[in-house]
Design an enzyme around this catalytic site. Structure first.
Site, PDB file in Angstrom:
ATOM      1  N   ILE A 163       0.818  -1.221   0.000  1.00  0.00           N
ATOM      2  CA  ILE A 163       0.000   0.000   0.000  1.00  0.00           C
ATOM      3  C   ILE A 163       0.844   1.259   0.000  1.00  0.00           C
ATOM      4  O   ILE A 163       0.325   2.360  -0.093  1.00  0.00           O
ATOM      5  CB  ILE A 163      -0.957   0.069   1.211  1.00  0.00           C
ATOM      6  CG1 ILE A 163      -0.186  -0.157   2.516  1.00  0.00           C
ATOM      7  CG2 ILE A 163      -2.118  -0.895   1.065  1.00  0.00           C
ATOM      8  CD1 ILE A 163      -0.921   0.357   3.733  1.00  0.00           C
ATOM      9  N   GLY A 186       8.422   3.784   0.582  1.00  0.00           N
ATOM     10  CA  GLY A 186       9.313   4.867   0.968  1.00  0.00           C
ATOM     11  C   GLY A 186      10.643   4.641   0.286  1.00  0.00           C
ATOM     12  O   GLY A 186      10.769   3.735  -0.537  1.00  0.00           O
ATOM     13  N   LYS A 187      11.607   5.466   0.655  1.00  0.00           N
ATOM     14  CA  LYS A 187      12.922   5.317   0.035  1.00  0.00           C
ATOM     15  C   LYS A 187      13.631   4.081   0.568  1.00  0.00           C
ATOM     16  O   LYS A 187      14.480   3.516  -0.084  1.00  0.00           O
ATOM     17  CB  LYS A 187      13.775   6.560   0.321  1.00  0.00           C
ATOM     18  CG  LYS A 187      13.318   7.766  -0.478  1.00  0.00           C
ATOM     19  CD  LYS A 187      14.306   8.916  -0.362  1.00  0.00           C
ATOM     20  CE  LYS A 187      14.369   9.497   1.046  1.00  0.00           C
ATOM     21  NZ  LYS A 187      13.129  10.182   1.463  1.00  0.00           N
ATOM     22  N   GLU A 188      13.280   3.705   1.794  1.00  0.00           N
ATOM     23  CA  GLU A 188      14.031   2.602   2.387  1.00  0.00           C
ATOM     24  C   GLU A 188      13.197   1.368   2.652  1.00  0.00           C
ATOM     25  O   GLU A 188      13.729   0.354   3.093  1.00  0.00           O
ATOM     26  CB  GLU A 188      14.670   3.061   3.691  1.00  0.00           C
ATOM     27  CG  GLU A 188      13.636   3.522   4.701  1.00  0.00           C
ATOM     28  CD  GLU A 188      14.251   3.908   6.036  1.00  0.00           C
ATOM     29  OE1 GLU A 188      15.451   3.687   6.200  1.00  0.00           O
ATOM     30  OE2 GLU A 188      13.514   4.420   6.876  1.00  0.00           O
ATOM     31  N   ALA A 189      11.897   1.470   2.393  1.00  0.00           N
ATOM     32  CA  ALA A 189      11.037   0.338   2.748  1.00  0.00           C
ATOM     33  C   ALA A 189       9.772   0.288   1.916  1.00  0.00           C
ATOM     34  O   ALA A 189       9.370   1.279   1.314  1.00  0.00           O
ATOM     35  CB  ALA A 189      10.665   0.443   4.224  1.00  0.00           C
ATOM     36  N   GLU A 232       0.714  -1.040  13.783  1.00  0.00           N
ATOM     37  CA  GLU A 232      -0.671  -0.615  13.579  1.00  0.00           C
ATOM     38  C   GLU A 232      -0.821   0.100  12.242  1.00  0.00           C
ATOM     39  O   GLU A 232       0.055   0.867  11.838  1.00  0.00           O
ATOM     40  CB  GLU A 232      -1.017   0.334  14.735  1.00  0.00           C
ATOM     41  CG  GLU A 232      -2.434   0.820  14.785  1.00  0.00           C
ATOM     42  CD  GLU A 232      -2.656   1.816  15.933  1.00  0.00           C
ATOM     43  OE1 GLU A 232      -3.773   2.321  16.051  1.00  0.00           O
ATOM     44  OE2 GLU A 232      -1.701   2.083  16.704  1.00  0.00           O
ATOM     45  N   ASP A 284      13.951  13.007  12.029  1.00  0.00           N
ATOM     46  CA  ASP A 284      13.571  13.070  10.607  1.00  0.00           C
ATOM     47  C   ASP A 284      12.125  13.572  10.536  1.00  0.00           C
ATOM     48  O   ASP A 284      11.356  13.164   9.678  1.00  0.00           O
ATOM     49  CB  ASP A 284      13.712  11.680   9.975  1.00  0.00           C
ATOM     50  CG  ASP A 284      13.667  11.708   8.447  1.00  0.00           C
ATOM     51  OD1 ASP A 284      13.829  12.798   7.862  1.00  0.00           O
ATOM     52  OD2 ASP A 284      13.450  10.640   7.841  1.00  0.00           O
ATOM     53  N   ASN A 296       6.635  12.783   7.240  1.00  0.00           N
ATOM     54  CA  ASN A 296       6.615  11.676   8.187  1.00  0.00           C
ATOM     55  C   ASN A 296       5.554  11.843   9.265  1.00  0.00           C
ATOM     56  O   ASN A 296       5.679  11.286  10.354  1.00  0.00           O
ATOM     57  CB  ASN A 296       8.009  11.473   8.793  1.00  0.00           C
ATOM     58  CG  ASN A 296       8.931  10.736   7.830  1.00  0.00           C
ATOM     59  OD1 ASN A 296       8.469   9.944   7.010  1.00  0.00           O
ATOM     60  ND2 ASN A 296      10.222  11.007   7.912  1.00  0.00           N
ATOM     61  N   ASP A 304       7.907   6.656  10.937  1.00  0.00           N
ATOM     62  CA  ASP A 304       9.269   6.602  10.395  1.00  0.00           C
ATOM     63  C   ASP A 304      10.328   6.952  11.454  1.00  0.00           C
ATOM     64  O   ASP A 304      11.019   7.953  11.349  1.00  0.00           O
ATOM     65  CB  ASP A 304       9.347   7.561   9.190  1.00  0.00           C
ATOM     66  CG  ASP A 304      10.410   7.149   8.192  1.00  0.00           C
ATOM     67  OD1 ASP A 304      11.115   6.168   8.463  1.00  0.00           O
ATOM     68  OD2 ASP A 304      10.529   7.817   7.157  1.00  0.00           O
TER      69      ASP A 304
HETATM   70  N1  ATP Z   1       1.540   2.575   9.978  1.00  0.00           N
HETATM   71  C1  ATP Z   1       1.220   3.034   8.768  1.00  0.00           C
HETATM   72  N2  ATP Z   1      -0.074   3.130   8.392  1.00  0.00           N
HETATM   73  C2  ATP Z   1      -0.394   3.602   7.167  1.00  0.00           C
HETATM   74  N3  ATP Z   1       0.500   4.015   6.255  1.00  0.00           N
HETATM   75  C3  ATP Z   1       1.802   3.948   6.567  1.00  0.00           C
HETATM   76  C4  ATP Z   1       2.232   3.465   7.836  1.00  0.00           C
HETATM   77  N4  ATP Z   1       3.580   3.515   7.872  1.00  0.00           N
HETATM   78  C5  ATP Z   1       3.964   4.011   6.692  1.00  0.00           C
HETATM   79  N5  ATP Z   1       2.911   4.276   5.883  1.00  0.00           N
HETATM   80  C6  ATP Z   1       2.969   4.805   4.503  1.00  0.00           C
HETATM   81  O1  ATP Z   1       4.159   4.358   3.867  1.00  0.00           O
HETATM   82  C7  ATP Z   1       5.018   5.450   3.554  1.00  0.00           C
HETATM   83  C8  ATP Z   1       6.474   5.082   3.825  1.00  0.00           C
HETATM   84  O2  ATP Z   1       6.656   4.858   5.214  1.00  0.00           O
HETATM   85  P1  ATP Z   1       7.955   5.380   5.973  1.00  0.00           P
HETATM   86  O3  ATP Z   1       8.028   6.859   5.919  1.00  0.00           O
HETATM   87  O4  ATP Z   1       7.966   4.751   7.323  1.00  0.00           O
HETATM   88  O5  ATP Z   1       9.041   4.684   5.044  1.00  0.00           O
HETATM   89  P2  ATP Z   1      10.511   5.131   4.651  1.00  0.00           P
HETATM   90  O6  ATP Z   1      10.967   4.251   3.561  1.00  0.00           O
HETATM   91  O7  ATP Z   1      11.277   5.147   5.914  1.00  0.00           O
HETATM   92  O8  ATP Z   1      10.269   6.559   4.150  1.00  0.00           O
HETATM   93  P3  ATP Z   1      11.259   7.622   3.552  1.00  0.00           P
HETATM   94  O9  ATP Z   1      10.927   7.637   2.102  1.00  0.00           O
HETATM   95  O10 ATP Z   1      10.789   8.829   4.294  1.00  0.00           O
HETATM   96  O11 ATP Z   1      12.646   7.189   3.874  1.00  0.00           O
HETATM   97  C9  ATP Z   1       4.527   6.599   4.411  1.00  0.00           C
HETATM   98  O12 ATP Z   1       4.777   7.845   3.831  1.00  0.00           O
HETATM   99  C10 ATP Z   1       3.034   6.321   4.522  1.00  0.00           C
HETATM  100  O13 ATP Z   1       2.380   6.825   3.387  1.00  0.00           O
HETATM  101 MG    MG Z   2       9.211   8.421   5.544  1.00  0.00          MG
END
Ligand code: ATP
Ligand code: MG
Length: 264
Positions: A44, A47-50, A134, A179, A184, A196
């Site tokens: 769904i 992100g850049k790292e996940a 969650e 961050d 975030n 994040d």
């Molecule tokens: N618990 C959650 N519930 C719903 N959506 C979420 C949740 N966690 C993350 N997301 C969605 O997934 C996206 C990526 O999550 P997150 O920012 O934790 O990942 P990241 O790879 O660390 O991001 P970044 O690109 O900032 O490095 C968020 O911007 C959000 O849209």
């Molecule tokens: Mg993020």
């Protein structure tokens, strides 16, 4: 001198990809065996790292945050290793070790912030590079980020919710998010949710104040508040030194019985 990709490189990367997929899949199976989740539904978010994947736990939606073992972020963070041509082919096991450390760190930070009453997704478990938490959203639609909603669609209380949690993160959880930005923070139409937490540091970290100042600046800037971010930052630090801290029934930190909003 540059180096062209060769057939052998291609084989190498394919092998790495397959190994990572098998590794991630085994982690998800493990989490299912532990009965942390019952069903995996599908991606769904990204992100850049996940990658963020929707799943079900006891009939309630949860998300899996699956960290990519080859993310740019790790490459940047560990550029002293990965950027060095001698280590271009860093062993897969080392890459996996980095990503597991990162996942464990995010889980620990989330647990700490959540326990302190900061509005964050509740973390359930993690294994290897997979974190279960969650789900924030409605139905199967994830809540948008503040940056997606846009300042014009956010009520006045939104800034105060973020400020309340920013201060609580520092004073009650003893962490600096590091961050924090409108990218975030999710908004479900009523509340803000800070996500994040991989970069968060404990108080006492040598860059604690630098990171806290940057977090405060980004939030004040996004909300276009006529508040001096440096003064607000200093106020939080000052309040953080006090010994008698309470939290009122709306979740605000009280220092000598006062909310931070009474002094800014
Ligand atoms: N618990 C959650 N519930 C719903 N959506 C979420 C949740 N966690 C993350 N997301 C969605 O997934 C996206 C990526 O999550 P997150 O920012 O934790 O990942 P990241 O790879 O660390 O991001 P970044 O690109 O900032 O490095 C968020 O911007 C959000 O849209
Ligand atoms: Mg993020």
């Amino acid at each position: 001198m540059g180096r062209f990709k060769t057939e052998r490189d291609h084989d190498y990367y394919k092998t790495v990809d397959d190994a990572i997929n098998a590794y991630t899949w085994a982690a998800i199976v493990k989490i299912q065996e532990r009965r942390v989740i019952d069903e995996v539904l599908g991606p769904i978010g990204q992100g850049k790292e996940a990658k963020i994947v929707l799943a079900k736990r006891q009939n309630v939606y949860v998300v899996l945050k699956i960290f990519y073992p080859t993310s740019n972020r790790f490459a940047r963070r560990h550029s002293y290793i990965l950027g060095d041509p001698r280590f271009r082919r860093l062993k897969i096991s080392d890459q996996l070790h980095l990503v597991e450390t990162w996942c464990r760190k995010e889980f620990g930070n989330l647990a700490r912030a959540h326990a302190a009453g900061v509005k964050t997704p509740k973390p359930f478990d993690f294994y290897r590079n997979v974190l279960v938490m969650e789900f924030i959203g409605v139905g199967t639609t994830p809540a948008p980020r503040l940056i997606d909603v846009g300042l014009e669609n956010l009520g006045e209380q939104t800034f105060y919710q973020v400020l309340r949690d920013l201060e609580k993160t520092y004073i009650v959880a003893g962490l600096v998010h590091s961050d924090l930005s409108p990218f975030n923070v999710l908004y479900d139409g009523e509340s803000t949710w800070i996500i994040d937490w991989g970069s968060a540091v404990r108080r006492g970290h040598p860059k604690e104040l630098e990171y806290l100042k940057r977090d405060v600046e980004k939030i004040v800037q996004f909300f276009k508040k006529p508040i001096d971010p440096t003064q607000l930052f200093q106020k939080i630090v000052e309040r953080g030194r006090e010994r008698h801290i309470e939290v009122d029934d709306e979740g605000w930190v009280l220092v000598r019985g006062r909310r931070i909003t009474e002094d800014i």
